[in-house]
Write an enzyme that holds these catalytic residues in place. Sequence first.
Site, PDB file in Angstrom:
ATOM      1  N   GLU A 193       0.807  -1.224   0.000  1.00 13.02           N
ATOM      2  CA  GLU A 193       0.000   0.000   0.000  1.00 13.02           C
ATOM      3  C   GLU A 193       0.837   1.271   0.000  1.00 13.02           C
ATOM      4  O   GLU A 193       0.564   2.202  -0.744  1.00 13.02           O
ATOM      5  CB  GLU A 193      -0.945   0.022   1.205  1.00 13.02           C
TER       6      GLU A 193
ATOM      7  N   HIS B 236      -9.739  -4.672  11.184  1.00 13.54           N
ATOM      8  CA  HIS B 236     -10.403  -4.574   9.881  1.00 13.54           C
ATOM      9  C   HIS B 236     -11.735  -3.847   9.960  1.00 13.54           C
ATOM     10  O   HIS B 236     -12.564  -3.967   9.068  1.00 13.54           O
ATOM     11  CB  HIS B 236     -10.632  -5.969   9.290  1.00 13.54           C
TER      12      HIS B 236
END
Lengths: 357, 450
Positions: free
Chosen positions: B184, B253
């Site tokens: 990322e 998450h």
Amino acid sequence: MAVRPVADKRPRAAGAAQSKSGVKPAKAAAGVNYQIAEFSKDEELKAYHDMLLIRRFEEKAGQLYGMGLIGGFCHLYIGQEAVVVGIQMCLREGQDQNTTSYRDHGHMLAAGMQARGVMAELTGRRGGYSGGKGGSMHMFSREKQFFGGHGIVAAQVPIGAGLAFANKYRGTDNVSVVYFGDGAANQGQVYETFNMAQLWKLPVIFVIENNRYAMGTSVSRSSAQTDFAKRGESFNIPGEQVDGMDVRAVKAASERATQWCRSGNGPYILEMQTYRYRGHSMSDPAKYRSKDEVQKMRDERDPIEQVRKRLVEKGWASEDDLKEIDKSVRAVVTEAADFAAADAEPDPSALWTDILL
Amino acid sequence: MPIDILMPALSPTMEEGTVTKWVKKVGDVVKSGDVIAEIETDKATMEVEAVDEGELVEILVPEGTEGVKVNAVIARIAGEGGAALAPPPVAAVAPVAAPAPASVPAAPIEVVTLADPDLPAGTEFVTMTVREALREAMAEEMRRDGDVFIMGEEVAEYQGAYKITQGLLQEFGDKRVIDTPITEHGFTGIAVGAAFGGLKPIVEFMTFNFAMQAIDQIINSAAKTLYMSGGQMGCPIVFRGPNGAAARVGAQHSQDYAAWYGMIPGLKVVMPYTAADAKGLLKAAIRDPNPVIFLENEILYGHSFEVPKLDDYVLPIGKARIHKAGKDVTLVSFGIGMTYAEKAAVELAGLGIDAEVIDLRTIRPMDIETVIASVKKTGRCVTIEEGWPQGSVGSEIAFQIQSNAFDYLDAPVARVTGKDVPMPYAANLEKLALPTVGEVVEAARAVTYR
């Protein structure tokens, strides 16, 4: 039985790299690449002028900092001038992109940006390249394709690769050059970028300016692999260690690198072995190295002095000619400093502009 | 004793699916590991393998049946050698069907969602999911502008981890639909560089939780460079992907980043609820010359809404929408928070409280004027979001109301948020950590003193 790292036996420029068009990465023997480009008189004179401009500019910036005209952080490039000047000699001004860290004044001057605009940014004035809102670490010029000036160590590395991505997307043969130091070379995003740059064959030259110290930490205290040209090996990115104090060696290496990238072979790594004479920033007393070490480098390896000597020895310039060059350079720097000291601060309304387009 | 084969849950948010194919027939003997059926979820078609062994004696759900609920019995196997296992204790893990609130009267109260007043008269609507709306928005913009491309993990050959990019590779090719490594920080920086170079990247994060690896590039590079360059260096880029809690995916998450990104000058932050807004605002985000954070929600991907059937449906960023008009209390929310607000409005109507529901749609720049105008009318406000309370979007709204409509307030502004804890995994604790419709109703009753 001693186990020797396999990498030590491999050819210097990553052997697995395959050229698309007959361009070969350098095949120097182990160690620093001292291959040089033979310079013409004009090239020597240009290199001399451009390096001297950076040196005098930085000396002046140091003075202005001492006078309180420049605030915050100010990272000087003195000692490293041959790196940007030699590379810039192989680039197409206004087409190939340059991106670097916060030690960026020299890169901007080399890219063709005006000394007065850079100096006025250092003093935080409206005539600076960022209108006084960026400062020493944040300047840009679309016209000269200079993309900063980045204050976060190594953040410029993927950005430079992204500019190369745009070149490839558009089908141009422009090359993106991204500079970072030996300290930045230990950041994770550098390797994330190496991976994608090679995977996607991006035309980007990673220039690692190894000036031996990441702020106060020497390379040997921070890096398991101190041969930075090898840092791309596991991605099959060719790399060379270059004598970054000799502008001719820099140019020779960057010629190979630019040709490699322009021909669609993907990225290239140049480790420039260089040295900064001043501290990391103006507020760094540099107690992590001896005065002798610095003095020895200045006396024996100075990039500008090397060119000056050759010019005189070859009879390409007299002492008077060189004084003339120095005078003209000083005039540019003095004009820049005067402008930077006299120019108005940004209008208070500028506080609220340039946040969104 | 026969063994029940149950409709399996194949993703954290799956509630139902389609039995697309029976690979085994009645009378076949299945062994453990044999593929017995194919089941299509909203994300993918999956093969279902047998766990138990024996003869397939009964198929209860024929091929092609849609909307089969998770844990429904779809087939039966005759256990071998009498060693049949009891079916799993379904009741213990049964989907937590929220009991109908006692306060809701038998006859459903119709909550009329307001039509967009800017739509041309006679505009037709099509029903589509948020997922389809997002995909259409990207495809339309990629057709319109060759500089727009998408990069991210699994966006191309896999067809999108959540199928948002399904079909884009086939239409636009691998030059414009780019699978990245799992990296990322690196690919976000590359996309920012490409945007500085004049391209218009769409960066898909598999979830915004993973974008924390890249947040330096998002904030320090994408958001600030225009300012630091004195206006020279625009960064036309969209960062999008699911944000906030899905279902049972735990603390790392499940984070809602609306308030985080909502704080940053130099960013626009969009968080749509409906499919129409998802489409119109994503198209606007792609055309915007600034970096836009586009916060989606995994649970909402499968929700269907009416979307105007227009060739080029683009909505303005920074404009809230009055989802339902009302006069007694203003409920302000955005994204999945709107599901609580909407249901609460129905319950409140049953209590005789007429709530106005505002969908903020954009977190930054925030359309506080629409909220203020509503509060001046109702005198009361409840904000609803799944994110944490301190420094929440609701906190900012409450501040804005007290500075701009203090004299109109008949009660302190109330805030319903996720609880001030990392998201727990256990089903009951997760429910407790998230806002509930009941909490919204209670807050609205408190501020209306009813």
